[in-house]
Design a protein around this motif. Structure first.
Motif, mmCIF file in Angstrom:
data_model
loop_
_atom_site.group_PDB
_atom_site.id
_atom_site.type_symbol
_atom_site.label_atom_id
_atom_site.label_comp_id
_atom_site.label_asym_id
_atom_site.label_seq_id
_atom_site.Cartn_x
_atom_site.Cartn_y
_atom_site.Cartn_z
ATOM 1 N N UNK A 59 0.836 -1.205 0.000
ATOM 2 C CA UNK A 59 0.000 0.000 0.000
ATOM 3 C C UNK A 59 0.865 1.246 0.000
ATOM 4 N N UNK A 60 1.977 1.209 0.726
ATOM 5 C CA UNK A 60 2.884 2.352 0.760
ATOM 6 C C UNK A 60 3.450 2.678 -0.611
ATOM 7 N N UNK A 61 3.768 1.655 -1.390
ATOM 8 C CA UNK A 61 4.278 1.890 -2.741
ATOM 9 C C UNK A 61 3.201 2.552 -3.605
ATOM 10 N N UNK A 62 1.959 2.132 -3.458
ATOM 11 C CA UNK A 62 0.867 2.755 -4.227
ATOM 12 C C UNK A 62 0.675 4.210 -3.803
ATOM 13 N N UNK A 63 0.743 4.478 -2.505
ATOM 14 C CA UNK A 63 0.593 5.857 -2.026
ATOM 15 C C UNK A 63 1.736 6.725 -2.540
ATOM 16 N N UNK A 64 2.967 6.230 -2.458
ATOM 17 C CA UNK A 64 4.112 6.995 -2.978
ATOM 18 C C UNK A 64 4.014 7.200 -4.486
ATOM 19 N N UNK A 65 3.552 6.179 -5.199
ATOM 20 C CA UNK A 65 3.383 6.315 -6.650
ATOM 21 C C UNK A 65 2.346 7.390 -6.968
ATOM 22 N N UNK A 66 1.278 7.451 -6.169
ATOM 23 C CA UNK A 66 0.260 8.482 -6.382
ATOM 24 C C UNK A 66 0.829 9.871 -6.114
ATOM 25 N N UNK A 67 1.645 9.986 -5.070
ATOM 26 C CA UNK A 67 2.237 11.286 -4.733
ATOM 27 C C UNK A 67 3.196 11.751 -5.825
ATOM 28 N N UNK A 68 3.951 10.818 -6.397
ATOM 29 C CA UNK A 68 4.960 11.180 -7.397
ATOM 30 C C UNK A 68 4.381 11.207 -8.811
ATOM 31 N N UNK A 69 3.664 10.161 -9.202
ATOM 32 C CA UNK A 69 3.260 10.012 -10.600
ATOM 33 C C UNK A 69 2.029 10.826 -10.985
ATOM 34 N N UNK A 70 1.073 10.990 -10.085
ATOM 35 C CA UNK A 70 -0.152 11.697 -10.461
ATOM 36 C C UNK A 70 0.089 13.164 -10.830
ATOM 37 N N UNK A 71 0.917 13.924 -10.087
ATOM 38 C CA UNK A 71 1.202 15.293 -10.545
ATOM 39 C C UNK A 71 1.935 15.322 -11.891
ATOM 40 N N UNK A 72 2.844 14.371 -12.091
ATOM 41 C CA UNK A 72 3.532 14.309 -13.385
ATOM 42 C C UNK A 72 2.550 14.008 -14.518
ATOM 43 N N UNK A 73 1.607 13.129 -14.270
ATOM 44 C CA UNK A 73 0.611 12.795 -15.293
ATOM 45 C C UNK A 73 -0.294 13.994 -15.579
ATOM 46 N N UNK A 74 -0.654 14.746 -14.537
ATOM 47 C CA UNK A 74 -1.473 15.940 -14.747
ATOM 48 C C UNK A 74 -0.725 16.956 -15.605
ATOM 49 N N UNK A 75 0.562 17.153 -15.302
ATOM 50 C CA UNK A 75 1.368 18.074 -16.108
ATOM 51 C C UNK A 75 1.490 17.593 -17.538
ATOM 52 N N UNK A 76 1.668 16.289 -17.715
ATOM 53 C CA UNK A 76 1.801 15.719 -19.060
ATOM 54 C C UNK A 76 0.505 15.928 -19.856
ATOM 55 N N UNK A 77 -0.651 15.680 -19.229
ATOM 56 C CA UNK A 77 -1.930 15.878 -19.918
ATOM 57 C C UNK A 77 -2.158 17.358 -20.238
ATOM 58 N N UNK A 78 -1.785 18.237 -19.313
ATOM 59 C CA UNK A 78 -1.942 19.670 -19.549
ATOM 60 C C UNK A 78 -1.061 20.118 -20.710
ATOM 61 N N UNK A 79 0.164 19.618 -20.760
ATOM 62 C CA UNK A 79 1.082 19.969 -21.848
ATOM 63 C C UNK A 79 0.569 19.441 -23.187
ATOM 64 N N UNK A 80 0.041 18.220 -23.186
ATOM 65 C CA UNK A 80 -0.514 17.660 -24.420
ATOM 66 C C UNK A 80 -1.709 18.473 -24.894
ATOM 67 N N UNK A 81 -2.545 18.936 -23.974
ATOM 68 C CA UNK A 81 -3.703 19.753 -24.340
ATOM 69 C C UNK A 81 -3.254 21.094 -24.912
ATOM 70 N N UNK A 82 -2.223 21.696 -24.323
ATOM 71 C CA UNK A 82 -1.711 22.959 -24.844
ATOM 72 C C UNK A 82 -1.084 22.762 -26.220
ATOM 73 N N UNK A 83 -0.375 21.664 -26.418
ATOM 74 C CA UNK A 83 0.250 21.401 -27.715
ATOM 75 C C UNK A 83 -0.799 21.231 -28.808
ATOM 76 N N UNK A 84 -1.947 20.658 -28.450
ATOM 77 C CA UNK A 84 -3.007 20.475 -29.452
ATOM 78 C C UNK A 84 -3.736 21.775 -29.753
#
Length: 195
Positions: A137-162
């Motif tokens: 569970x700790x690995x999932x929580x850490x993955x959410x803390x690290x990966x979810x903001x990166x994914x949000x930034x990636x989606x925002x950048x892709x939307x701006x590029x389009x």
């Protein structure tokens, strides 16, 4: 291994009822009576297995059998989280699971390990099971803390590029537009009646 059969059975029943309502009734379009029969059958089979195991193991108090079920529970817990790890790797973010639920599950495992220290004899099988939950569970929580903001930034950048045209395309389009306007008259510039 320290087990609370009432809590386990209540949670299992709630999960089966949710399965019946969500998956069978709405997902597959089964009639509520069919969903109730399937769920009731599964509850009876699981209850029969649980009762059979208790009646076989309890009279003999066979320590090896009890240890087997403790270890088997740890393996099942680990296997239950493997699909979530696959989704995390596949999507490069934590999706499809409630972070609140995982955090509460993690806290439950932490407090369960603390409770084991206050027993007369430390239960190793329970300690392994709870520690496994803490780590997974700790690995999932850490993955959410690290990966979810990166994914949000990636989606925002892709939307701006389009949505924003590149400067190169804008500069290339300008001269062509002026040439088109000079040499091809628009349809509206032709007076009515003339062709």
């Amino acid at each position: 291994m320290l087990v609370n059969p009432v809590a386990e059975n209540v949670l299992g029943t709630i999960a089966l009822l949710k399965f019946a309502m969500g998956c069978l009734c709405y997902g597959k379009g089964k009639m509520p009576l069919v969903a109730a029969l399937v769920t009731g059958s599964v509850i009876l089979v699981i209850g029969g297995l649980e009762a059979g195991i208790v009646f076989v193991v309890r009279p003999s108090m066979n320590r090896r059998a009890i240890d087997f079920f403790g270890i088997f529970a740890s393996v099942i817990i680990a296997c239950g989280l493997l699909p979530q790890y696959y989704e995390i790797i596949k999507h490069r973010e934590v999706i499809g699971i409630s972070i609140s639920f995982i955090t509460i599950d993690w806290l439950g495992a932490v407090f369960s390990v603390f409770a084991l220290f206050f027993r007369a004899k430390f239960d190793v099988a329970a300690g392994v099971a709870y520690s496994l939950v803490i780590v997974m569970d700790g690995v999932i929580i850490l993955a959410a803390i690290v990966l979810n903001p990166l994914a949000r930034r990636r989606r925002k950048q892709e939307a701006e590029d389009r949505s924003v045209p590149s400067p190169v395309m804008t500069q290339m389009a300008s001269p062509e537009d002026s040439l088109v306007k000079e040499y091809i008259p628009s349809i509206q510039s032709v007076p009515p009646g003339r062709s």
